[in-house]
Every structure is written in C-alpha cells, then in structure tokens.
Design an enzyme around this catalytic site. Sequence first.
Site, PDB file in Angstrom:
ATOM      1  N   TYR A   1      25.063 -94.397 -74.319  1.00  0.00           N
ATOM      2  CA  TYR A   1      24.261 -95.473 -74.323  1.00  0.00           C
ATOM      3  C   TYR A   1      24.898 -96.675 -75.040  1.00  0.00           C
ATOM      4  CZ  TYR A   1      20.377 -92.678 -72.747  1.00  0.00           C
ATOM      5  OH  TYR A   1      19.306 -92.059 -71.869  1.00  0.00           O
TER       6      TYR A   1
ATOM      7  N   ARG B   1       4.172 -92.151 -70.976  1.00  0.00           N
ATOM      8  CA  ARG B   1       3.466 -93.066 -69.786  1.00  0.00           C
ATOM      9  C   ARG B   1       2.541 -92.351 -68.805  1.00  0.00           C
ATOM     10  NH1 ARG B   1       8.408 -96.349 -68.354  1.00  0.00           N
ATOM     11  NH2 ARG B   1       9.449 -94.357 -68.813  1.00  0.00           N
TER      12      ARG B   1
ATOM     13  N   ARG C   1       0.252 -98.594 -76.110  1.00  0.00           N
ATOM     14  CA  ARG C   1       1.634 -99.462 -76.212  1.00  0.00           C
ATOM     15  C   ARG C   1       1.298-100.972 -75.978  1.00  0.00           C
ATOM     16  NH1 ARG C   1       5.613-100.947 -72.344  1.00  0.00           N
ATOM     17  NH2 ARG C   1       7.613-100.399 -73.096  1.00  0.00           N
TER      18      ARG C   1
ATOM     19  N   ARG D   1       8.802 -85.148 -74.292  1.00  0.00           N
ATOM     20  CA  ARG D   1       8.361 -86.205 -74.265  1.00  0.00           C
ATOM     21  C   ARG D   1       6.703 -86.247 -73.868  1.00  0.00           C
ATOM     22  NH1 ARG D   1      11.259 -90.713 -72.607  1.00  0.00           N
ATOM     23  NH2 ARG D   1      13.320 -90.315 -72.598  1.00  0.00           N
TER      24      ARG D   1
ATOM     25  N   ASP E   1      12.466 -92.707 -80.758  1.00  0.00           N
ATOM     26  CA  ASP E   1      13.477 -92.877 -79.790  1.00  0.00           C
ATOM     27  C   ASP E   1      14.530 -92.413 -80.178  1.00  0.00           C
ATOM     28  OD1 ASP E   1      13.443 -93.309 -76.516  1.00  0.00           O
ATOM     29  OD2 ASP E   1      15.016 -93.962 -77.496  1.00  0.00           O
TER      30      ASP E   1
HETATM   31  O1  1CP Z   1       6.547 -87.415 -77.132  1.00  0.00           O
HETATM   32  C1  1CP Z   1       7.790 -87.252 -77.300  1.00  0.00           C
HETATM   33  O2  1CP Z   1       8.358 -86.485 -77.001  1.00  0.00           O
HETATM   34  C2  1CP Z   1       8.318 -88.146 -78.560  1.00  0.00           C
HETATM   35  C3  1CP Z   1       8.716 -89.511 -78.064  1.00  0.00           C
HETATM   36  C4  1CP Z   1      10.221 -89.488 -77.424  1.00  0.00           C
HETATM   37  C5  1CP Z   1      11.420 -88.863 -77.457  1.00  0.00           C
HETATM   38  C6  1CP Z   1      11.736 -87.190 -78.012  1.00  0.00           C
HETATM   39  C7  1CP Z   1      10.477 -90.820 -76.600  1.00  0.00           C
HETATM   40  C8  1CP Z   1       9.679 -91.922 -76.439  1.00  0.00           C
HETATM   41  N1  1CP Z   1      12.043 -90.824 -76.338  1.00  0.00           N
HETATM   42  C9  1CP Z   1      12.601 -89.673 -76.941  1.00  0.00           C
HETATM   43  C10 1CP Z   1      13.799 -89.178 -77.021  1.00  0.00           C
HETATM   44  C11 1CP Z   1      14.742 -89.883 -75.756  1.00  0.00           C
HETATM   45  N2  1CP Z   1      14.955 -91.040 -75.576  1.00  0.00           N
HETATM   46  C12 1CP Z   1      15.865 -88.925 -75.108  1.00  0.00           C
HETATM   47  C13 1CP Z   1      16.095 -87.794 -75.252  1.00  0.00           C
HETATM   48  C14 1CP Z   1      15.181 -86.823 -74.495  1.00  0.00           C
HETATM   49  C15 1CP Z   1      15.427 -86.793 -72.981  1.00  0.00           C
HETATM   50  O3  1CP Z   1      16.649 -86.447 -72.650  1.00  0.00           O
HETATM   51  O4  1CP Z   1      14.474 -86.941 -72.413  1.00  0.00           O
HETATM   52  C16 1CP Z   1      16.466 -90.194 -74.425  1.00  0.00           C
HETATM   53  C17 1CP Z   1      17.626 -89.988 -73.673  1.00  0.00           C
HETATM   54  C18 1CP Z   1      15.952 -91.395 -74.744  1.00  0.00           C
HETATM   55  C19 1CP Z   1      16.462 -92.660 -74.263  1.00  0.00           C
HETATM   56  C20 1CP Z   1      15.256 -93.410 -73.540  1.00  0.00           C
HETATM   57  N3  1CP Z   1      14.329 -94.029 -74.198  1.00  0.00           N
HETATM   58  C21 1CP Z   1      14.933 -93.347 -72.230  1.00  0.00           C
HETATM   59  C22 1CP Z   1      15.770 -92.664 -70.958  1.00  0.00           C
HETATM   60  C23 1CP Z   1      16.536 -93.676 -70.383  1.00  0.00           C
HETATM   61  C24 1CP Z   1      17.647 -92.795 -69.513  1.00  0.00           C
HETATM   62  O5  1CP Z   1      18.788 -92.964 -69.641  1.00  0.00           O
HETATM   63  O6  1CP Z   1      16.907 -92.054 -68.529  1.00  0.00           O
HETATM   64  C25 1CP Z   1      13.540 -94.125 -72.126  1.00  0.00           C
HETATM   65  C26 1CP Z   1      12.788 -94.376 -70.914  1.00  0.00           C
HETATM   66  C27 1CP Z   1      13.452 -94.642 -73.510  1.00  0.00           C
HETATM   67  C28 1CP Z   1      12.320 -95.302 -73.912  1.00  0.00           C
HETATM   68  C29 1CP Z   1      10.894 -94.299 -74.345  1.00  0.00           C
HETATM   69  N4  1CP Z   1      11.134 -93.405 -75.257  1.00  0.00           N
HETATM   70  C30 1CP Z   1      10.017 -92.769 -75.464  1.00  0.00           C
HETATM   71  C31 1CP Z   1       9.088 -93.145 -74.372  1.00  0.00           C
HETATM   72  C32 1CP Z   1       7.682 -92.819 -74.293  1.00  0.00           C
HETATM   73  C33 1CP Z   1       9.738 -94.273 -73.737  1.00  0.00           C
HETATM   74  C34 1CP Z   1       9.301 -95.031 -72.509  1.00  0.00           C
HETATM   75  C35 1CP Z   1       8.851 -96.587 -72.999  1.00  0.00           C
HETATM   76  C36 1CP Z   1       7.665 -97.007 -72.468  1.00  0.00           C
HETATM   77  O7  1CP Z   1       6.649 -96.960 -73.289  1.00  0.00           O
HETATM   78  O8  1CP Z   1       7.905 -97.635 -71.464  1.00  0.00           O
END
Ligand code: 1CP
Length: 378
Positions: free
Chosen positions: A167, A44, A53, A40, A90
């Site tokens: 999910y 943010r 964003r 990640r 994502d």
């Molecule tokens: O920089 C990077 O790593 C690339 C971007 C990336 C990746 C690899 C994002 C951006 N999401 C992911 C994978 C992802 N998404 C995972 C697997 C990694 C992990 O376990 O952390 C999971 C579980 C998600 C699901 C998801 N999407 C969540 C988690 C929710 C939860 O159940 O805890 C969230 C918050 C998102 C949205 C998201 N995806 C990525 C970002 C930067 C965000 C935040 C959105 C925003 O800008 O508000």
Amino acid sequence: MSASEYNSSSTHNFAPLKNDRLLRALRFEPIDTTPVWMMRQAGRYLPEYKATRAEAGDFMSLCKDTDRATEVTLQPLRRFDLDAAILFSDILTIPDAMGQGLYFETGEGPKFKHQVRTRSDIERLPALDVNDSLDYVMRAVTSIRKALNGQVPLFGFSGSPWTLATYMIEGGSSKDYRYTKDMLYNKPELLHLLLDKLAVAVTDYLDAQIVAGAQIVQIFDSWGGALAHRQFIDFSHTYNKRIIANLKVRHPDVPVVLFTKGGGLWLNTQADSEADALGLDWTMPLDRARQVLTESQRQLTKQHKKLQSSKAIQGNLDPATLYGSPETIRREVTLMLDNAYADGEKTGYVANLGHGITQWVDPEHAKVFVDAVHDYKL
Ligand code: 1CP
C-alpha cells in the site's frame, strides 16, 4: 497463564472471560462446539454500521472516535452469536501515522497522498511511538474490552510488513503491485529497509494493543500470496516470524493468528514461526492443511530436537458462499467442518471465512453461517 488471566491481572481490571471457546480451540483443548467469527465482521454489509459511519463523517474519523469505534465493533455481536470480537480499525493506520496521509475516496478504497518509492522516502519515515501517534487505537481497544465485559475474547490486529509495504509503495490498492515488485527485483535492499522499519512498528503496535486489552492478535498478510514462493520467504515470512518471536518474548500466552491470503501452498514455511494458528483462504482443503501441519511439526521437532506444538487452523469458507441460499450456506458449512475434522481431532480449528465478508452480503445470511457452525455436532 491464559490471555484473559494475563490481561485481568494487568492495570485495567477487566471482567473474566465467559466464552473462551476460541482460545480453547487454539490450545487444542476440548470444546463444546466450533468457535466462529468473520473477518471484517463490522462493516458496510450492516445498515447500522453505515449509519454510525455517516454520523462520524468519514472512515478515519470513525476509527479515531473511541465511542463510535466501540459501537461498530459490538454491532455484529448483537446480531450474531460470534465467539470473538475484533477491534474496529484498519491496517493502514501505521502508514498514516508515518505521515503518508491516508484518505478514502468514495467507492475507490484507500489512497495515500505520498508514496514511498525512493531511499530518501524510506529514510524519512519516522520511527513510531505507537502510544503517541496511534493512541486512539489503544483507547479503542481498552474501551471495547470494557464494553465486552468478558462476553468473548477481543482480537487486536495489524497488517504484515509486506502487505503494508504494498500500500505504501503503490499509494493505495493494487492489482499488479507494479512499483513494489519493481523495487523487489531492482532494489531489494530498499524494500528490506522499509520492511525492517515496518516490522519494528508492527511489533510495537501489537504489543501496545495487548497491553491495552487485546487477548489475541491476528496478522493480516492479505497480499502475501502475490509473491513468488522464494520471495514470500525473504520478503514476507521472515518479517512475520521475527514479529511473532518478539511478541512471544513479551506476551508468551497471548495467541497469534497469522493469515496469509494465498499462502496455502506455503504452510510448511509458515509453520516455522511461533504463530499459534494459521489462517487459510478457500483454495486450501482443511484436511490437507492439517496433514501438512502435522508433518511440519514432526520435521521441526526433529530439527530443533525439542517438541514443537502443532498449529491450529482458521478459515476458510469462500465469502461469496454467503450470496447463496440458506440451504447452500448450511451445506457448505457442513462440508467445511467435515473437512476440518476429517482426521478425527475435534479441536484445533476456528471457523471463519477465507477472507473478509463483502459489503453485498445479506446480514441474515451471515447469521445462517454463524448458526450453522454452532449447530454442527462434534
Ligand atoms: O470488523 C473487522 O474485521 C474490523 C475492521 C477492519 C479490519 C480487520 C477493517 C475495517 N479493516 C481491516 C483490515 C484491513 N484493511 C485489511 C486486512 C483484511 C483483509 O485482507 O480484508 C486490508 C487489506 C485493509 C485495507 C483496506 N481498508 C481496504 C481494502 C482495500 C483493498 O486493497 O482491497 C478497505 C476497503 C479499507 C477501508 C475499511 N476498513 C474497514 C472497513 C469497514 C473499511 C471500509 C470503509 C468504509 O466504511 O467505507
């Protein structure tokens, strides 16, 4: 043929790779210093990410905007001396493409308009043509790979079938996986039907990302650790193993990293897959992980009567360590690397956090982490 050669000989004509430290470490080749990236790493905690964003309007629009997705992928690489980039997207793009209606409510995380709970819900899910419904992801991969110009390798990624299923069934994030586990114990055949469909989609999705320019791929089994150990084998591992085997037929030289959060106790299970590296969270001592994997390699070699290659490891600093002072971060990184190299083999390891960096981290502290890894003398 290495991943970079594979891709540069494809139709895209990408620049050759300048920094292949991470790929070398995964192949247990000598390295000058330890490769490092952060799960990640775009997100943010970076003010420039929040600005991009905001311009895009919402998260999915950002993912679908090729130029902005490229921009946010590169943002952390401008600040930190990272050894890999990861596609900005994502894991939930697959359920979205299957028609579940992904949306984000501010501060609440991902949600779906439709849940998948019955046989007809599952049967109705379409087989994906990933180059059609997820073409925006492939466009982003190619654009990022071009923009990187060979600086570092590019990771593509997907969620594991199990993690995606949680999910889809819950309709969003969950703490207890109530509906998913209800299905698992009451109607396991339904869960298998869903996981089967997802395994096909994930394989095609990662394959298409590799064709579009990804040089390495990671499967995020973020919630694999929520399963009981026997159920982990049947409902998560089996599908990950199948996906990796199919990818290896299509792209034998593209490394695959399998990250199962909470999977440290099951490394011997995960070792029985063609993954090149296993990702670890912070609960698992790295020296112990290496011991288990060396032993698994021995057992599997005996079992298959053919030498099985050893698996590299990736991880595993507690992301909360980055809330600590620079001195604390440097001390913890030194201890982590001492632990990773305790057996004296100074390769086969990629430094990372044990899970994603959080939005509350000071970017300067992320820089301390990355630099401390590179400063460590092998
Ligand atoms: O920089 C990077 O790593 C690339 C971007 C990336 C990746 C690899 C994002 C951006 N999401 C992911 C994978 C992802 N998404 C995972 C697997 C990694 C992990 O376990 O952390 C999971 C579980 C998600 C699901 C998801 N999407 C969540 C988690 C929710 C939860 O159940 O805890 C969230 C918050 C998102 C949205 C998201 N995806 C990525 C970002 C930067 C965000 C935040 C959105 C925003 O800008 O508000």
